[in-house]
Design an enzyme around this catalytic site. Structure first.
Site, PDB file in Angstrom:
ATOM      1  N   ASN A   9       0.870  -1.173   0.000  1.00  0.00           N
ATOM      2  CA  ASN A   9       0.000   0.000   0.000  1.00  0.00           C
ATOM      3  C   ASN A   9       0.906   1.222   0.000  1.00  0.00           C
ATOM      4  O   ASN A   9       1.503   1.554   1.023  1.00  0.00           O
ATOM      5  CB  ASN A   9      -0.892  -0.034   1.256  1.00  0.00           C
ATOM      6  CG  ASN A   9      -1.727   1.225   1.405  1.00  0.00           C
ATOM      7  OD1 ASN A   9      -1.770   2.061   0.506  1.00  0.00           O
ATOM      8  ND2 ASN A   9      -2.384   1.357   2.553  1.00  0.00           N
ATOM      9  N   LYS A  11       0.164   4.254  -0.259  1.00  0.00           N
ATOM     10  CA  LYS A  11      -0.465   5.443   0.355  1.00  0.00           C
ATOM     11  C   LYS A  11      -0.233   6.667  -0.543  1.00  0.00           C
ATOM     12  O   LYS A  11      -0.191   6.524  -1.761  1.00  0.00           O
ATOM     13  CB  LYS A  11       0.046   5.634   1.788  1.00  0.00           C
ATOM     14  CG  LYS A  11      -0.131   4.342   2.618  1.00  0.00           C
ATOM     15  CD  LYS A  11       0.067   4.521   4.080  1.00  0.00           C
ATOM     16  CE  LYS A  11      -0.149   3.185   4.799  1.00  0.00           C
ATOM     17  NZ  LYS A  11      -0.030   3.276   6.241  1.00  0.00           N
ATOM     18  N   HIS A  95      -9.459   1.144   5.038  1.00  0.00           N
ATOM     19  CA  HIS A  95      -8.166   1.342   5.699  1.00  0.00           C
ATOM     20  C   HIS A  95      -8.355   2.285   6.891  1.00  0.00           C
ATOM     21  O   HIS A  95      -9.174   3.209   6.851  1.00  0.00           O
ATOM     22  CB  HIS A  95      -7.153   1.920   4.705  1.00  0.00           C
ATOM     23  CG  HIS A  95      -5.758   1.889   5.255  1.00  0.00           C
ATOM     24  ND1 HIS A  95      -5.299   2.838   6.144  1.00  0.00           N
ATOM     25  CD2 HIS A  95      -4.749   1.001   5.096  1.00  0.00           C
ATOM     26  CE1 HIS A  95      -4.058   2.523   6.492  1.00  0.00           C
ATOM     27  NE2 HIS A  95      -3.700   1.413   5.872  1.00  0.00           N
ATOM     28  N   GLU A  97      -6.724   4.700   7.874  1.00  0.00           N
ATOM     29  CA  GLU A  97      -6.550   6.130   7.561  1.00  0.00           C
ATOM     30  C   GLU A  97      -7.813   6.700   6.918  1.00  0.00           C
ATOM     31  O   GLU A  97      -8.149   7.872   7.125  1.00  0.00           O
ATOM     32  CB  GLU A  97      -5.295   6.313   6.685  1.00  0.00           C
ATOM     33  CG  GLU A  97      -4.035   6.098   7.523  1.00  0.00           C
ATOM     34  CD  GLU A  97      -2.856   5.484   6.793  1.00  0.00           C
ATOM     35  OE1 GLU A  97      -2.832   5.488   5.547  1.00  0.00           O
ATOM     36  OE2 GLU A  97      -1.946   4.980   7.491  1.00  0.00           O
ATOM     37  N   GLU A 167      -5.037  -4.908  10.724  1.00  0.00           N
ATOM     38  CA  GLU A 167      -4.030  -3.860  10.899  1.00  0.00           C
ATOM     39  C   GLU A 167      -4.293  -3.118  12.208  1.00  0.00           C
ATOM     40  O   GLU A 167      -5.112  -2.177  12.235  1.00  0.00           O
ATOM     41  CB  GLU A 167      -4.079  -2.861   9.736  1.00  0.00           C
ATOM     42  CG  GLU A 167      -3.804  -3.483   8.381  1.00  0.00           C
ATOM     43  CD  GLU A 167      -3.202  -2.485   7.402  1.00  0.00           C
ATOM     44  OE1 GLU A 167      -2.197  -2.838   6.791  1.00  0.00           O
ATOM     45  OE2 GLU A 167      -3.717  -1.366   7.261  1.00  0.00           O
ATOM     46  N   GLY A 173       2.888   2.432  10.760  1.00  0.00           N
ATOM     47  CA  GLY A 173       3.820   3.553  10.579  1.00  0.00           C
ATOM     48  C   GLY A 173       4.582   3.927  11.833  1.00  0.00           C
ATOM     49  O   GLY A 173       5.216   4.970  11.890  1.00  0.00           O
ATOM     50  N   SER A 213       3.849  -2.010  10.292  1.00  0.00           N
ATOM     51  CA  SER A 213       5.305  -2.067  10.466  1.00  0.00           C
ATOM     52  C   SER A 213       5.903  -3.419  10.067  1.00  0.00           C
ATOM     53  O   SER A 213       6.819  -3.911  10.733  1.00  0.00           O
ATOM     54  CB  SER A 213       5.690  -1.691  11.908  1.00  0.00           C
ATOM     55  OG  SER A 213       5.293  -0.350  12.174  1.00  0.00           O
TER      56      SER A 213
HETATM   57  P1  13P Z   1       3.260   0.493   7.662  1.00  0.00           P
HETATM   58  O1  13P Z   1       3.784  -0.806   7.067  1.00  0.00           O
HETATM   59  O2  13P Z   1       3.974   1.704   7.154  1.00  0.00           O
HETATM   60  O3  13P Z   1       3.180   0.410   9.156  1.00  0.00           O
HETATM   61  O4  13P Z   1       1.745   0.646   7.130  1.00  0.00           O
HETATM   62  C1  13P Z   1       0.862  -0.398   7.255  1.00  0.00           C
HETATM   63  C2  13P Z   1      -0.382  -0.094   6.512  1.00  0.00           C
HETATM   64  O5  13P Z   1      -1.145   0.775   6.901  1.00  0.00           O
HETATM   65  C3  13P Z   1      -0.643  -0.844   5.276  1.00  0.00           C
HETATM   66  O6  13P Z   1      -1.934  -0.607   4.806  1.00  0.00           O
END
Ligand code: 13P
Length: 251
Positions: A9, A11, A95, A97, A167, A173, A213
């Site tokens: 992803n 982003k 997601h 976010e 997740e 992150g 992560s």
């Molecule tokens: P990270 O791997 O940067 O922690 O992000 C995970 C994520 O949100 C994947 O959709």
């Protein structure tokens, strides 16, 4: 046997030129791998260019979001027809976010999941709890609510195709991944809820990923859990070396 699944992803990262360079590197580095489904999810603006590069390779295309309507007066939105037309096979929905920053609620996410199927796209549905929900002991309640509200109208055959990504929001992150046993505990719980909502065949067929992560040095700890089928990778999917190492670590 469930096929392993690793998705990146990206982003809100990568200009088109950067996206092309990244995916050209991945095509080269990952060629010949046929035991894992490999998916990249670039920003909307780069989908078409990335599709041109991955055509004929073992890498599939996913989008990071969509609206549920086919077309109309929905300024700023992207429709499932557009994603399908451009060559997407997958779409990330729900997601954290989208839920947290953009206020998406379960009733909207459910409509998107149904619309994805109506248009031949496979949803990658993200579920997971915040740190305060975990600390309050509400992890299972939150995850169960998301599953029941967002997947309730699917048929068993549709449900078998959904990819679920667990997740935990506190692990996204932050560099602080869940342990493989934390992830296994929630993923086993997700399978239990799917058995209750659908049946044991569905429970055994659905692919469930861990996300938060994931890095080259921790992917194997997740993959050694029989119940975890792969990973949804954020930050580490933005470089050829780290994403390739994660895919290879899942073999
Ligand atoms: P990270 O791997 O940067 O922690 O992000 C995970 C994520 O949100 C994947 O959709």
């Amino acid at each position: 046997m469930r096929r392993k699944f690793i998705a990146g992803n990206w982003k809100m990262n990568k200009t088109n030129q950067e996206a092309i360079e990244l995916v050209e590197g991945l095509v080269k580095e990952l060629s010949g791998i046929d035991s894992v489904d490999i998916v990249v999810c670039p920003p909307f603006t780069a989908l078409s260019d990335v599709k041109d590069v991955i055509d004929g390779s073992n890498i599939a295309l996913g989008a990071q979001n969509m609206y549920f309507k086919e077309k109309g007066a929905f300024t700023g939105e992207i429709s499932p027809l557009m994603l399908k037309d451009i060559g997407c096979e997958y779409v990330i929905l729900g997601h954290s976010e989208r839920r947290g920053i953009f206020g998406e609620k379960s009733d909207l996410i459910e409509k998107k999941v149904i619309s994805a199927f109506d248009h031949g796209l496979t949803p990658i549905l993200c579920v997971g709890e915040t740190l305060s929900e975990r600390e309050a002991g509400d992890t299972f309640k939150v995850v169960e609510g998301e599953l029941r509200n967002e997947l309730k109208s699917l048929s068993k055959e549709q449900m078998k195709k959904v990819v679920i990504a667990y997740e935990p929001i506190w692990a996204i992150g932050t560099g602080k991944s869940a342990t493989s046993s934390d992830a296994k505990e929630v993923i086993d719980f997700i399978r239990k809820i799917l058995a209750d909502m659908f049946d044991d065949n569905v429970k055994d067929a659905v692919r469930i990923l861990y996300g938060g992560s994931v890095k080259p040095d921790n992917i194997s700890s997740f993959m050694k859990e029989e119940t975890i089928d792969g990973a949804l990778v954020g930050g580490a999917s933005l470089k050829v070396d780290s994403f390739s190492a994660i895919v290879k670590g899942a073999l």
